[in-house]
Motif scaffolding. Structure first.
Motif, mmCIF file in Angstrom:
data_model
loop_
_atom_site.group_PDB
_atom_site.id
_atom_site.type_symbol
_atom_site.label_atom_id
_atom_site.label_comp_id
_atom_site.label_asym_id
_atom_site.label_seq_id
_atom_site.Cartn_x
_atom_site.Cartn_y
_atom_site.Cartn_z
ATOM 1 N N MET A 1 0.851 -1.182 0.000
ATOM 2 C CA MET A 1 0.000 0.000 0.000
ATOM 3 C C MET A 1 0.888 1.233 0.000
ATOM 4 S SD MET A 1 -2.874 1.304 2.767
ATOM 5 C CE MET A 1 -3.352 -0.327 3.137
ATOM 6 N N ASP A 2 0.622 2.167 -0.883
ATOM 7 C CA ASP A 2 1.406 3.382 -0.981
ATOM 8 C C ASP A 2 0.774 4.470 -0.130
ATOM 9 O OD1 ASP A 2 3.053 2.137 -2.838
ATOM 10 O OD2 ASP A 2 1.852 2.804 -4.529
ATOM 11 N N VAL A 3 1.457 4.786 0.998
ATOM 12 C CA VAL A 3 0.944 5.813 1.913
ATOM 13 C C VAL A 3 2.081 6.772 2.242
ATOM 14 C CG1 VAL A 3 -0.084 6.281 4.161
ATOM 15 C CG2 VAL A 3 -0.708 4.209 2.934
ATOM 16 N N THR A 4 1.805 8.057 2.126
ATOM 17 C CA THR A 4 2.751 9.096 2.510
ATOM 18 C C THR A 4 2.147 9.844 3.683
ATOM 19 O OG1 THR A 4 3.502 9.325 0.227
ATOM 20 C CG2 THR A 4 3.988 11.151 1.738
ATOM 21 N N ARG A 5 2.890 9.974 4.776
ATOM 22 C CA ARG A 5 2.403 10.675 5.962
ATOM 23 C C ARG A 5 3.064 12.049 6.053
ATOM 24 N NH1 ARG A 5 1.504 7.899 11.641
ATOM 25 N NH2 ARG A 5 -0.374 7.360 10.486
ATOM 26 N N ILE A 6 2.226 13.055 6.247
ATOM 27 C CA ILE A 6 2.690 14.432 6.388
ATOM 28 C C ILE A 6 2.080 14.996 7.664
ATOM 29 C CG2 ILE A 6 2.652 16.755 5.384
ATOM 30 C CD1 ILE A 6 2.295 15.412 2.651
ATOM 31 N N THR A 7 2.885 15.650 8.488
ATOM 32 C CA THR A 7 2.372 16.322 9.678
ATOM 33 C C THR A 7 2.362 17.824 9.403
ATOM 34 O OG1 THR A 7 3.251 14.591 11.097
ATOM 35 C CG2 THR A 7 2.661 16.679 12.149
ATOM 36 N N LEU A 8 1.184 18.401 9.515
ATOM 37 C CA LEU A 8 0.979 19.821 9.232
ATOM 38 C C LEU A 8 0.699 20.573 10.521
ATOM 39 C CD1 LEU A 8 -1.404 19.386 6.169
ATOM 40 C CD2 LEU A 8 1.050 19.859 6.124
ATOM 41 N N PRO A 9 0.883 21.889 10.521
ATOM 42 C CA PRO A 9 0.541 22.659 11.715
ATOM 43 C C PRO A 9 -0.971 22.652 11.941
ATOM 44 C CG PRO A 9 1.186 24.118 9.915
ATOM 45 C CD PRO A 9 1.427 22.721 9.448
ATOM 46 N N PHE A 10 -1.354 22.784 13.200
ATOM 47 C CA PHE A 10 -2.773 22.878 13.539
ATOM 48 C C PHE A 10 -3.324 24.150 12.899
ATOM 49 C CE2 PHE A 10 -6.399 23.205 16.483
ATOM 50 C CZ PHE A 10 -6.823 21.882 16.437
ATOM 51 N N PRO A 11 -4.577 24.147 12.449
ATOM 52 C CA PRO A 11 -5.130 25.359 11.807
ATOM 53 C C PRO A 11 -4.941 26.605 12.676
ATOM 54 C CG PRO A 11 -6.638 23.537 11.528
ATOM 55 C CD PRO A 11 -5.554 23.057 12.463
ATOM 56 N N TYR A 12 -4.525 27.674 12.023
ATOM 57 C CA TYR A 12 -4.211 28.915 12.714
ATOM 58 C C TYR A 12 -5.439 29.546 13.347
ATOM 59 C CZ TYR A 12 0.004 28.624 9.819
ATOM 60 O OH TYR A 12 1.152 28.207 9.208
ATOM 61 N N ASN A 13 -5.197 30.351 14.377
ATOM 62 C CA ASN A 13 -6.281 31.127 14.989
ATOM 63 C C ASN A 13 -6.913 31.998 13.907
ATOM 64 O OD1 ASN A 13 -5.734 30.100 17.547
ATOM 65 N ND2 ASN A 13 -4.322 31.760 18.034
ATOM 66 N N GLY A 14 -8.204 32.125 13.982
ATOM 67 C CA GLY A 14 -8.908 32.963 13.015
ATOM 68 C C GLY A 14 -9.483 32.181 11.850
ATOM 69 N N LEU A 15 -9.116 30.898 11.703
ATOM 70 C CA LEU A 15 -9.658 30.089 10.615
ATOM 71 C C LEU A 15 -10.967 29.404 11.001
ATOM 72 C CD1 LEU A 15 -6.452 28.430 9.148
ATOM 73 C CD2 LEU A 15 -7.721 30.386 8.273
ATOM 74 N N SER A 16 -11.256 29.338 12.282
ATOM 75 C CA SER A 16 -12.480 28.681 12.740
ATOM 76 C C SER A 16 -13.705 29.505 12.369
ATOM 77 C CB SER A 16 -12.449 28.506 14.263
ATOM 78 O OG SER A 16 -13.703 28.051 14.724
ATOM 79 N N PRO A 17 -14.781 28.848 11.961
ATOM 80 C CA PRO A 17 -16.021 29.586 11.675
ATOM 81 C C PRO A 17 -16.591 30.262 12.922
ATOM 82 C CG PRO A 17 -16.223 27.280 11.007
ATOM 83 C CD PRO A 17 -14.893 27.431 11.665
ATOM 84 N N ASN A 18 -16.171 29.796 14.105
ATOM 85 C CA ASN A 18 -16.659 30.417 15.337
ATOM 86 C C ASN A 18 -15.977 31.747 15.631
ATOM 87 O OD1 ASN A 18 -18.425 28.357 15.815
ATOM 88 N ND2 ASN A 18 -17.085 27.286 17.251
ATOM 89 N N ASP A 19 -14.878 32.030 14.980
ATOM 90 C CA ASP A 19 -14.155 33.290 15.205
ATOM 91 C C ASP A 19 -14.708 34.342 14.254
ATOM 92 O OD1 ASP A 19 -12.439 35.255 15.928
ATOM 93 O OD2 ASP A 19 -10.610 34.214 15.339
ATOM 94 N N ARG A 20 -15.772 34.999 14.681
ATOM 95 C CA ARG A 20 -16.451 35.981 13.827
ATOM 96 C C ARG A 20 -16.041 37.420 14.124
ATOM 97 N NH1 ARG A 20 -20.554 32.665 15.881
ATOM 98 N NH2 ARG A 20 -21.153 31.048 14.410
ATOM 99 N N HIS A 21 -15.052 37.591 14.989
ATOM 100 C CA HIS A 21 -14.693 38.938 15.417
ATOM 101 C C HIS A 21 -13.618 39.589 14.561
ATOM 102 C CE1 HIS A 21 -17.175 38.239 18.886
ATOM 103 N NE2 HIS A 21 -16.521 37.120 19.128
#
Length: 155
Positions: A1-21
């Protein structure tokens, strides 16, 4: 099985739909930066050399402090990162089958992405890296939410 694993940073502040300010231009800058950063991480790991079809297994590892984010906000916050991966893989993100899971908390948070390619992408859905709940979103936009039974990698 061909699998490549990548670790990315957690989504930055301000990207959440709950951050409406935030002003719309601040959010646009955060989206652009996260998309570019996720694409750069994927390029460093050689994702641009992979050939499709692809299936992504995405495991969100929330930061060790603060409330545990819910799945729908994590998926929405990661949209820019998924677009960055699609850019590097040279595919339209609507053609990706993506499985989402919430994993263990870690110090700075992170997103573990397993890119399954070729036959592995057609063989069904593997268990995510680690997790509590799993959401599979098919290319038609329908979501399937299931509890995860067993440890990562067990069938």
């Amino acid at each position: 099985m061909d699998v490549t694993r990548i670790t990315l940073p957690f989504p930055y502040n301000g990207l959440s739909p709950n951050d409406r300010h935030k002003h719309w231009s601040e959010k646009a800058r955060a989206v652009k930066r996260y998309r570019r950063d996720c694409a750069a991480f994927a390029m460093e790991r050689g994702a641009h050399k992979l050939s499709g079809p692809f299936r992504l297994s995405v495991t969100f590892c929330p930061k060790s402090r603060g409330p545990l984010p819910d799945m729908d906000n994590l998926v929405a916050s990661f949209k820019a990162g998924q677009d960055g991966l699609a850019d590097v893989l040279h595919v339209n993100d609507r053609d990706l089958a993506v499985t989402y899971a919430i994993g263990e908390r870690c110090k700075d948070g992170g997103v573990i992405v397993d890119i399954h390619q070729n036959e592995a992408a057609r063989d069904g859905v593997d268990a995510p890296a680690a997790g509590l709940t799993e959401t599979t979103v098919r290319s038609n936009g329908m979501a399937l939410i299931q509890p995860i039974t067993g440890k990562a990698g067990e069938q």
